[in-house]
Design a protein around this motif. Structure first.
Motif, PDB file in Angstrom:
ATOM      1  N   VAL A   1     -32.322  85.717  20.583  1.00 46.48           N
ATOM      2  CA  VAL A   1     -33.710  86.040  21.446  1.00 46.48           C
ATOM      3  C   VAL A   1     -34.300  84.870  21.763  1.00 46.48           C
ATOM      4  CG1 VAL A   1     -34.337  87.973  19.635  1.00 46.48           C
ATOM      5  CG2 VAL A   1     -34.962  85.745  19.018  1.00 46.48           C
ATOM      6  N   SER A   2     -33.529  83.902  22.234  1.00 46.61           N
ATOM      7  CA  SER A   2     -33.762  82.778  22.930  1.00 46.61           C
ATOM      8  C   SER A   2     -34.336  82.995  24.272  1.00 46.61           C
ATOM      9  CB  SER A   2     -32.939  81.667  22.820  1.00 46.61           C
ATOM     10  OG  SER A   2     -31.736  81.990  23.340  1.00 46.61           O
ATOM     11  N   PRO A   3     -35.110  82.334  25.089  1.00 45.25           N
ATOM     12  CA  PRO A   3     -35.859  82.702  26.424  1.00 45.25           C
ATOM     13  C   PRO A   3     -34.601  82.658  27.173  1.00 45.25           C
ATOM     14  CG  PRO A   3     -37.028  80.895  25.153  1.00 45.25           C
ATOM     15  CD  PRO A   3     -35.820  81.008  24.344  1.00 45.25           C
ATOM     16  N   LEU A   4     -34.619  83.745  28.129  1.00 40.99           N
ATOM     17  CA  LEU A   4     -33.508  84.067  28.928  1.00 40.99           C
ATOM     18  C   LEU A   4     -33.353  82.992  30.168  1.00 40.99           C
ATOM     19  CD1 LEU A   4     -31.726  86.490  29.185  1.00 40.99           C
ATOM     20  CD2 LEU A   4     -33.148  87.373  30.899  1.00 40.99           C
ATOM     21  N   GLN A   5     -32.388  82.214  30.714  1.00 42.81           N
ATOM     22  CA  GLN A   5     -32.448  81.555  31.648  1.00 42.81           C
ATOM     23  C   GLN A   5     -31.909  82.068  32.921  1.00 42.81           C
ATOM     24  OE1 GLN A   5     -33.483  78.149  30.935  1.00 42.81           O
ATOM     25  NE2 GLN A   5     -33.739  79.008  28.830  1.00 42.81           N
ATOM     26  N   PRO A   6     -32.840  82.029  33.847  1.00 48.18           N
ATOM     27  CA  PRO A   6     -32.577  82.679  35.178  1.00 48.18           C
ATOM     28  C   PRO A   6     -31.468  82.191  35.747  1.00 48.18           C
ATOM     29  CG  PRO A   6     -34.789  82.135  34.746  1.00 48.18           C
ATOM     30  CD  PRO A   6     -34.374  81.359  33.855  1.00 48.18           C
ATOM     31  N   ALA A   7     -30.791  82.984  36.372  1.00 50.05           N
ATOM     32  CA  ALA A   7     -29.474  82.546  37.314  1.00 50.05           C
ATOM     33  C   ALA A   7     -29.828  82.409  38.713  1.00 50.05           C
ATOM     34  CB  ALA A   7     -28.376  83.741  36.964  1.00 50.05           C
TER      35      ALA A   7
END
Lengths: 301, 301
Positions: B295-301
Motif C-alpha cells: 500500500v505504498s504510494p504509487l510511483q507514476p511511470a
C-alpha cells in the motif's frame, strides 16, 4: 414431412450454411401506391433493410385501453395455468401470453387496426391473416435476453410456413430506449437464410419459447451478417410500431434497468402462404403458436 | 469486526435503507488546479455526477502493446488454474484476471501511467495505491450481465475499506457501443449509500465474482435512484477511459452481439484510506482481490 419442395432446409446438415433468399421482400407492384399507406420510399427502405419503424404510431390515448387490458390480464390469479401462457425459465413469472387475437376481444381490435392491416397487406401484396400473436413482458431488473434468431427459420421447420411472405409487427407498450434491452435487428439480414444445425426434438416449443436451443444461428454466420450490416435498435415511446420481415435476424440483450419493456407482437401472414406440414418432420405445434384453423382474410376494424 | 466506527453499515438489518453520503467526493482544495490535469469544470462534473469519461484517452498505438499482452495471457493453457483467474458461471471461460498490477509488468506500466495517477491523485487529494486490478473479458454472443452494485458496499463490508475515498478506472480495450453490454452508471447515485440485506457467507468472493448474491441493492432503492438521475452509458473506441467514484451505482446488460467488450479495471485508493478489518466480520478476502500488503504510494511511470 411436407410433400412441398423445401426451399429453406435447416436443422438437417451437420454444418451451418448461408444462402440467398429466393423470395421477394415486397410483393406485388411497388409503384401502385395510390390509396395505400406506405410511400415508395418506405417500400424501398423496407425492401433493402427488412424493417420499418414508426415512433409514436399509436397515441397515448389510443393505447390506454389496451394497456389497461394488459394490467387486468396480468393480475389474474389463474393466468399461469393457461396453456398459451409461457413463464420465465425457472420461475412462475409470465413471459408471454399467446393467442390474444383469439382469446381477447379488446386486444384483437388492436391487432385488426385498419392502419396495421393496410400496411402489411401492401407489403405482402395480398390479404393477410394472423399467424401468431402474443404479449411479451420483459420485466425490469431481470428481463432475460432473446438470442439472435430468424423467426422464419422456426416457422418453416416447426410450423410448415412455406415461403418468406409474413411480417412481424411489434407494438411497444412501454418506452424502448437504449438501456432496457430493446429489440436489435440486423438490417439487410432478411436477404440471407441461415441454415442451422441440430435436430429438433418433439414438443420443442415447450422449452424453446423460454430459451431457444435449436434453430440457433452459428457464430460465423452472425459475424458475417453483423460485419456486413451492423445492428440497429428502433426506439421510441409507448405506442411505437416496428414492422419487420419474417427472416430478419433479431434479438435483444437482458434488462437490468427498472424500466420494464413490454410489447404486443403479431405476425401477419399472406393468405397465399398458409401452413403445410412442418418441414422438420415433427408434428405441428399447437394452434395458439401457429394458426392453422382460422386463416380467413382479416377484416380491418 | 473492525474497532473503527462503521459509517456504512450493510447486510445487517432485515430491511434495506438508503442514506446520504457523509464523505466528500473530491478531496482537497478544488480551486488548486495549477499543474494538475483536471480543470475546475471537470472536478465539478465529477463531484456532481460521480464519473468522468474520456473517449480515446489512449491512442491505438499506445494501447497496442497492452492488447498484445492480453492476447498472450488469453492463449496460455494454464490460465484457468491461476487462483486470481475467475471463470464464467458454469464454464471454464475466463471472465476476469485479477492482480495484474502485481503479476504482470507490462500491464502494471499501464496502470501506473502518469496521467491516470495524476487524475486520481487530484480527485482524492492524496497519493494513491492500487486496491484492486483486473482484466474483464465480456465475450461476444454470450457475455453475461453484471447486476447493479456499488463497489464500495462490497469493499467496505468484505474488505474493510473505511471511507469513500477510492476511484475505479476502466480502460476499454474494445469499442463500447450501445449494443455490446456497455457499462451503465446512475449519475449522482454516488451521493446515496444503499444498505443491503442478507448476511455474507464466508468465502463469498468465490461465487460473488461470477454472480453477486449479497450486497445486491433492492428494487425500491434502484427505482428511486434511477427516477432521480436516469442512466448514462459512457461510450467510445478502444482506449477510452472512465473514472468513477467507488460508490456510484453501476452495472451492465448481457451482450449477444459478436462484439466482445473487454476492459482493464483498476481501483486507486487513497493512502489515507487503507483497509482495516472487514466491517462484515468475515475474514479478509485474498490480497489479489483487496490489497493489504503493498500500500505504498504509487510511483507514476
Amino acid at each position: 414431412m411436407s410433400i412441398m419442395e423445401d426451399l429453406y432446409p435447416s436443422r438437417q446438415a451437420e454444418t451451418p450454411s448461408i444462402s440467398e433468399r429466393p423470395d421477394p421482400v415486397v410483393y406485388g407492384d411497388m409503384a401502385a401506391i395510390s390509396g395505400k399507406p406506405l410511400s415508395l420510399a418506405e417500400l424501398q427502405f423496407y425492401e433493402e433493410h427488412g424493417y420499418l419503424d414508426f415512433a409514436g404510431f399509436f397515441s397515448e390515448a389510443e393505447l390506454r385501453p389496451y394497456q389497461e387490458e394488459l394490467t387486468r390480464l396480468w393480475e389474474r390469479d389463474d393466468i399461469t395455468t393457461w396453456p398459451e401462457v409461457i413463464t420465465e425459465p425457472g420461475s412462475d413469472e409470465v413471459r408471454s401470453i399467446f393467442y390474444i387475437h383469439q382469446s381477447n376481444d379488446v386486444l384483437r381490435r388492436l391487432l385488426c387496426d385498419r392502419r396495421l392491416v393496410a400496411i402489411v397487406s401492401q407489403l405482402l401484396g395480398s390479404e393477410v391473416y394472423i399467424h401468431q400473436s402474443r404479449i411479451n413482458y420483459k420485466r425490469g431488473f431481470d428481463g432475460k435476453e432473446f438470442y439472435w434468431h430468424s423467426d422464419f427459420e422456426t416457422w418453416h421447420i416447426e410450423d410448415g410456413m412455406p415461403r418468406m411472405r409474413a411480417i412481424s409487427c411489434s407494438i411497444s407498450l412501454t418506452e424502448n430506449n437504449e438501456h432496457n434491452g430493446p429489440l436489435m435487428v440486423i438490417p439487410g439480414s432478411h436477404m440471407t437464410y441461415v441454415s442451422c444445425v441440430g435436430q429438433t426434438p418433439e414438443e420443442h416449443y415447450k422449452d424453446s419459447l423460454k430459451k431457444q436451443e435449436y434453430g440457433v444461428p452459428d457464430h460465423q454466420s452472425m459475424n458475417l451478417l453483423v460485419a456486413a450490416n451492423g445492428i440497429v435498435t428502433p426506439r421510441g415511446p409507448a405506442g411505437s410500431v416496428t414492422f419487420f420481415d419474417c427472416n430478419i435476424m433479431h434479438g435483444s440483450n437482458s434488462n437490468i434497468t427498472p424500466w420494464a419493456r413490454s410489447n404486443i407482437f403479431c405476425v401477419y401472414n399472406s393468405v397465399d402462404n398458409v401452413l403445410v406440414e412442418p418441414f422438420g418432420g415433427q408434428k405441428p405445434r399447437p394452434d395458439f403458436i401457429a394458426t392453422r384453423q382460422d386463416v380467413s382474410p382479416l377484416q380491418p376494424a
